[in-house]
Motif scaffolding. Structure first.
Motif, PDB file in Angstrom:
ATOM      1  N   MET A  76      -7.574  -6.351  10.104  1.00  0.00           N
ATOM      2  CA  MET A  76      -7.563  -7.753   9.096  1.00  0.00           C
ATOM      3  C   MET A  76      -7.818  -8.791  10.010  1.00  0.00           C
ATOM      4  O   MET A  76      -7.203  -9.110  10.984  1.00  0.00           O
ATOM      5  CB  MET A  76      -6.277  -7.866   8.579  1.00  0.00           C
ATOM      6  N   LEU A  89     -11.769  -8.167   1.510  1.00  0.00           N
ATOM      7  CA  LEU A  89     -10.804  -7.297   1.050  1.00  0.00           C
ATOM      8  C   LEU A  89     -11.188  -6.330   0.204  1.00  0.00           C
ATOM      9  O   LEU A  89     -10.974  -5.046  -0.114  1.00  0.00           O
ATOM     10  CB  LEU A  89      -9.397  -7.778   1.239  1.00  0.00           C
ATOM     11  N   PHE A 109      -3.381  -0.916   7.423  1.00  0.00           N
ATOM     12  CA  PHE A 109      -3.874  -2.670   7.601  1.00  0.00           C
ATOM     13  C   PHE A 109      -3.421  -3.213   9.146  1.00  0.00           C
ATOM     14  O   PHE A 109      -2.148  -3.124   9.247  1.00  0.00           O
ATOM     15  CB  PHE A 109      -3.384  -3.522   6.502  1.00  0.00           C
ATOM     16  N   LEU A 132      -9.344 -11.922   4.415  1.00  0.00           N
ATOM     17  CA  LEU A 132      -8.771 -12.311   3.231  1.00  0.00           C
ATOM     18  C   LEU A 132      -9.303 -13.462   2.517  1.00  0.00           C
ATOM     19  O   LEU A 132      -9.886 -14.279   3.249  1.00  0.00           O
ATOM     20  CB  LEU A 132      -7.292 -12.530   3.383  1.00  0.00           C
ATOM     21  N   THR A 150      -2.286  -9.374   1.739  1.00  0.00           N
ATOM     22  CA  THR A 150      -3.056  -7.945   2.167  1.00  0.00           C
ATOM     23  C   THR A 150      -2.691  -7.071   0.945  1.00  0.00           C
ATOM     24  O   THR A 150      -3.521  -6.256   0.199  1.00  0.00           O
ATOM     25  CB  THR A 150      -3.121  -7.869   3.367  1.00  0.00           C
TER      26      THR A 150
END
Length: 237
Positions: A76, A89, A109, A132, A150
Protein backbone atom coordinates in the motif's frame (compact mmCIF):
# COMPACT_ATOMS: atom_id res chain seq x y z
CA UNK A 1 -7.25 -10.63 5.41
CA UNK A 2 -4.02 -9.67 7.14
CA UNK A 3 -1.78 -6.64 7.57
CA UNK A 4 1.97 -6.20 7.85
CA UNK A 5 3.45 -3.04 9.37
CA UNK A 6 6.99 -2.40 8.17
CA UNK A 7 9.46 -0.51 10.39
CA UNK A 8 6.71 1.19 12.40
CA UNK A 9 8.11 3.99 14.56
CA UNK A 10 5.34 4.72 17.09
CA UNK A 11 3.94 2.19 19.53
CA UNK A 12 0.48 3.75 19.70
CA UNK A 13 0.08 3.36 15.94
CA UNK A 14 0.55 -0.39 16.25
CA UNK A 15 -2.29 -0.49 18.76
CA UNK A 16 -4.55 1.65 16.56
CA UNK A 17 -3.85 -0.62 13.58
CA UNK A 18 -4.74 -3.66 15.70
CA UNK A 19 -8.04 -2.00 16.51
CA UNK A 20 -8.71 -1.33 12.81
CA UNK A 21 -7.93 -4.98 12.07
CA UNK A 22 -10.49 -6.03 14.68
CA UNK A 23 -13.10 -3.57 13.36
CA UNK A 24 -12.94 -5.09 9.89
CA UNK A 25 -12.71 -8.75 10.88
CA UNK A 26 -9.06 -9.23 10.00
CA UNK A 27 -6.84 -12.14 10.91
CA UNK A 28 -3.09 -11.74 11.47
CA UNK A 29 -0.96 -8.76 12.45
CA UNK A 30 2.64 -8.93 11.24
CA UNK A 31 5.30 -6.55 12.53
CA UNK A 32 8.19 -6.41 10.07
CA UNK A 33 11.47 -5.10 11.49
CA UNK A 34 9.53 -2.91 13.93
CA UNK A 35 11.36 0.20 15.14
CA UNK A 36 9.41 0.42 18.40
CA UNK A 37 8.21 -1.81 21.20
CA UNK A 38 4.70 -3.13 21.72
CA UNK A 39 4.09 -1.52 25.09
CA UNK A 40 1.41 0.07 27.26
CA UNK A 41 0.77 2.75 24.63
CA UNK A 42 0.13 0.02 22.05
CA UNK A 43 -2.36 -1.72 24.31
CA UNK A 44 -4.11 1.56 25.09
CA UNK A 45 -4.33 2.32 21.38
CA UNK A 46 -5.83 -1.09 20.66
CA UNK A 47 -8.78 -0.24 22.95
CA UNK A 48 -10.42 -3.67 23.16
CA UNK A 49 -8.47 -5.36 20.35
CA UNK A 50 -5.49 -6.31 22.51
CA UNK A 51 -5.74 -9.95 21.41
CA UNK A 52 -4.22 -8.95 18.05
CA UNK A 53 -1.22 -7.58 19.90
CA UNK A 54 -0.96 -10.74 21.98
CA UNK A 55 -0.99 -12.84 18.80
CA UNK A 56 1.23 -10.58 16.71
CA UNK A 57 3.88 -12.17 14.51
CA UNK A 58 7.24 -10.42 14.41
CA UNK A 59 9.45 -11.10 11.40
CA UNK A 60 12.62 -9.67 9.92
CA UNK A 61 11.33 -9.06 6.40
CA UNK A 62 8.22 -9.32 4.25
CA UNK A 63 9.27 -12.64 2.69
CA UNK A 64 9.18 -14.25 6.14
CA UNK A 65 5.41 -13.68 6.28
CA UNK A 66 4.97 -16.41 3.67
CA UNK A 67 5.99 -18.98 6.28
CA UNK A 68 2.60 -18.37 7.92
CA UNK A 69 0.32 -18.62 4.89
CA UNK A 70 -0.10 -18.48 1.12
CA UNK A 71 -0.68 -14.76 0.69
CA UNK A 72 -1.18 -12.33 -2.14
CA UNK A 73 1.07 -9.53 -0.89
CA UNK A 74 -0.17 -6.04 -1.69
CA UNK A 75 2.04 -3.04 -1.02
CA UNK A 76 0.00 0.00 0.00
CA UNK A 77 1.71 3.14 -1.24
CA UNK A 78 0.48 6.56 -2.38
CA UNK A 79 3.62 7.13 -4.42
CA UNK A 80 3.55 6.53 -8.14
CA UNK A 81 6.50 6.62 -10.47
CA UNK A 82 7.79 5.50 -13.83
CA UNK A 83 8.97 2.18 -12.46
CA UNK A 84 6.28 1.82 -9.81
CA UNK A 85 3.01 0.74 -11.40
CA UNK A 86 0.20 1.36 -8.95
CA UNK A 87 -3.42 0.18 -9.02
CA UNK A 88 -6.30 1.87 -7.27
CA UNK A 89 -7.26 -0.54 -4.48
CA UNK A 90 -10.68 -1.35 -5.92
CA UNK A 91 -9.05 -2.31 -9.25
CA UNK A 92 -6.39 -4.38 -7.50
CA UNK A 93 -9.06 -6.38 -5.67
CA UNK A 94 -10.92 -7.05 -8.91
CA UNK A 95 -7.69 -8.19 -10.52
CA UNK A 96 -6.96 -10.59 -7.66
CA UNK A 97 -10.47 -12.02 -7.67
CA UNK A 98 -10.54 -12.52 -11.45
CA UNK A 99 -7.25 -14.45 -11.51
CA UNK A 100 -7.68 -18.17 -10.82
CA UNK A 101 -4.18 -18.33 -9.36
CA UNK A 102 -4.82 -15.64 -6.73
CA UNK A 103 -8.59 -15.82 -6.13
CA UNK A 104 -8.32 -18.35 -3.30
CA UNK A 105 -5.27 -16.78 -1.66
CA UNK A 106 -5.59 -14.56 1.39
CA UNK A 107 -4.50 -10.92 0.94
CA UNK A 108 -1.71 -9.47 3.03
CA UNK A 109 -1.72 -5.66 2.94
CA UNK A 110 1.67 -4.12 3.66
CA UNK A 111 2.10 -0.62 5.13
CA UNK A 112 5.35 1.29 5.46
CA UNK A 113 6.69 3.48 8.27
CA UNK A 114 4.95 6.70 9.19
CA UNK A 115 7.50 9.10 7.74
CA UNK A 116 8.54 7.78 4.31
CA UNK A 117 6.27 4.84 3.50
CA UNK A 118 7.51 1.64 1.89
CA UNK A 119 11.00 1.49 0.43
CA UNK A 120 11.56 0.11 -3.05
CA UNK A 121 13.19 -3.03 -1.67
CA UNK A 122 10.04 -3.73 0.37
CA UNK A 123 7.81 -3.20 -2.65
CA UNK A 124 9.89 -5.67 -4.64
CA UNK A 125 8.80 -8.37 -2.18
CA UNK A 126 5.12 -7.71 -2.96
CA UNK A 127 2.98 -9.03 -5.79
CA UNK A 128 1.50 -5.65 -6.69
CA UNK A 129 1.30 -2.04 -5.52
CA UNK A 130 -1.98 -0.39 -4.66
CA UNK A 131 -3.13 3.01 -3.48
CA UNK A 132 -6.14 4.35 -1.62
CA UNK A 133 -8.56 6.86 -3.11
CA UNK A 134 -8.26 10.35 -1.65
CA UNK A 135 -10.05 13.48 -2.77
CA UNK A 136 -8.11 16.28 -1.11
CA UNK A 137 -4.78 17.77 -2.06
CA UNK A 138 -3.10 15.97 0.85
CA UNK A 139 -2.87 12.27 -0.08
CA UNK A 140 -0.94 11.01 2.94
CA UNK A 141 -3.03 9.17 5.55
CA UNK A 142 -2.28 8.29 9.15
CA UNK A 143 -1.25 4.64 9.13
CA UNK A 144 -4.19 3.42 11.23
CA UNK A 145 -6.59 5.36 9.00
CA UNK A 146 -4.98 3.76 5.96
CA UNK A 147 -5.36 0.30 7.47
CA UNK A 148 -9.01 0.88 8.36
CA UNK A 149 -9.87 2.28 4.93
CA UNK A 150 -7.99 -0.48 3.13
CA UNK A 151 -9.75 -3.27 5.00
CA UNK A 152 -13.15 -1.60 4.64
CA UNK A 153 -12.73 -1.23 0.87
CA UNK A 154 -11.58 -4.84 0.60
CA UNK A 155 -14.54 -6.23 2.53
CA UNK A 156 -16.99 -4.00 0.67
CA UNK A 157 -15.54 -4.80 -2.75
CA UNK A 158 -15.39 -8.52 -2.01
CA UNK A 159 -19.06 -8.48 -1.09
CA UNK A 160 -19.87 -6.59 -4.28
CA UNK A 161 -17.94 -9.07 -6.42
CA UNK A 162 -19.51 -12.11 -4.76
CA UNK A 163 -23.05 -10.87 -5.48
CA UNK A 164 -22.47 -9.25 -8.88
CA UNK A 165 -23.43 -12.43 -10.76
CA UNK A 166 -26.46 -13.17 -8.55
CA UNK A 167 -29.87 -12.01 -9.71
CA UNK A 168 -32.10 -10.14 -7.27
CA UNK A 169 -34.68 -12.40 -5.62
CA UNK A 170 -37.75 -10.61 -4.26
CA UNK A 171 -39.16 -11.49 -0.87
CA UNK A 172 -41.55 -14.08 -2.28
CA UNK A 173 -38.71 -15.82 -4.12
CA UNK A 174 -39.33 -15.03 -7.81
CA UNK A 175 -36.09 -14.04 -9.56
CA UNK A 176 -35.73 -11.07 -11.83
CA UNK A 177 -36.19 -12.27 -15.46
CA UNK A 178 -32.57 -11.64 -16.43
CA UNK A 179 -32.33 -13.80 -19.56
CA UNK A 180 -35.60 -12.58 -21.04
CA UNK A 181 -34.85 -8.93 -20.27
CA UNK A 182 -31.39 -9.08 -21.82
CA UNK A 183 -32.80 -10.72 -24.96
CA UNK A 184 -35.53 -8.05 -25.16
CA UNK A 185 -33.03 -5.18 -24.85
CA UNK A 186 -30.72 -6.70 -27.46
CA UNK A 187 -33.62 -7.05 -29.91
CA UNK A 188 -34.33 -3.35 -29.31
CA UNK A 189 -30.77 -2.56 -30.34
CA UNK A 190 -29.10 -1.93 -26.99
CA UNK A 191 -25.47 -2.92 -26.42
CA UNK A 192 -25.01 -4.82 -23.14
CA UNK A 193 -21.26 -5.43 -23.22
CA UNK A 194 -20.22 -2.52 -20.99
CA UNK A 195 -19.15 -4.11 -17.66
CA UNK A 196 -20.28 -1.29 -15.32
CA UNK A 197 -23.10 0.68 -16.93
CA UNK A 198 -25.40 -0.61 -19.65
CA UNK A 199 -29.12 -0.62 -20.45
CA UNK A 200 -29.80 -3.91 -18.66
CA UNK A 201 -28.15 -2.88 -15.39
CA UNK A 202 -29.82 0.53 -15.45
CA UNK A 203 -33.24 -0.96 -16.21
CA UNK A 204 -32.91 -3.63 -13.54
CA UNK A 205 -31.78 -1.07 -10.95
CA UNK A 206 -34.75 1.16 -11.77
CA UNK A 207 -37.18 -1.75 -11.34
CA UNK A 208 -35.65 -3.10 -8.16
CA UNK A 209 -35.54 0.28 -6.45
CA UNK A 210 -39.35 -0.02 -6.35
CA UNK A 211 -39.11 -3.28 -4.33
CA UNK A 212 -41.44 -5.24 -6.66
CA UNK A 213 -43.38 -8.19 -5.27
CA UNK A 214 -43.78 -11.58 -6.94
CA UNK A 215 -46.85 -10.61 -8.96
CA UNK A 216 -45.16 -7.49 -10.29
CA UNK A 217 -42.07 -9.48 -11.31
CA UNK A 218 -44.31 -12.04 -13.02
CA UNK A 219 -46.13 -9.26 -14.86
CA UNK A 220 -42.80 -7.81 -16.02
CA UNK A 221 -41.68 -11.23 -17.23
CA UNK A 222 -44.92 -11.74 -19.17
CA UNK A 223 -44.63 -8.32 -20.81
CA UNK A 224 -41.01 -8.92 -21.80
CA UNK A 225 -41.75 -12.42 -23.16
CA UNK A 226 -44.69 -11.22 -25.25
CA UNK A 227 -42.71 -8.27 -26.59
CA UNK A 228 -39.84 -10.55 -27.58
CA UNK A 229 -42.25 -12.92 -29.29
CA UNK A 230 -43.89 -10.11 -31.29
CA UNK A 231 -40.51 -8.69 -32.36
CA UNK A 232 -39.29 -12.12 -33.47
CA UNK A 233 -42.56 -12.87 -35.32
CA UNK A 234 -42.37 -9.53 -37.11
CA UNK A 235 -38.79 -10.19 -38.18
CA UNK A 236 -39.87 -13.45 -39.82
CA UNK A 237 -42.56 -11.82 -41.97
Amino acid sequence: MNIALVKTKYSRNIGACARALANMGGDKLFLVDSQCEVNLESYEGAAGAQVYLDNRIQVANIDDCLEYGDYVIIAMSARMGKNRKSHLLQDAIERIQSDSGTKQRTPLFVFGPEDHGLAQEDIESCHLVSRLPTFGEFASLNISQAVLLTLFIYQNKLSEISTSNCEFVPKQGRPFPAVETKKWLKLLGFELDAPKVNAYKSFKKMIMQGFPDELQIQLLENIVRQTVRKIEDKSLT
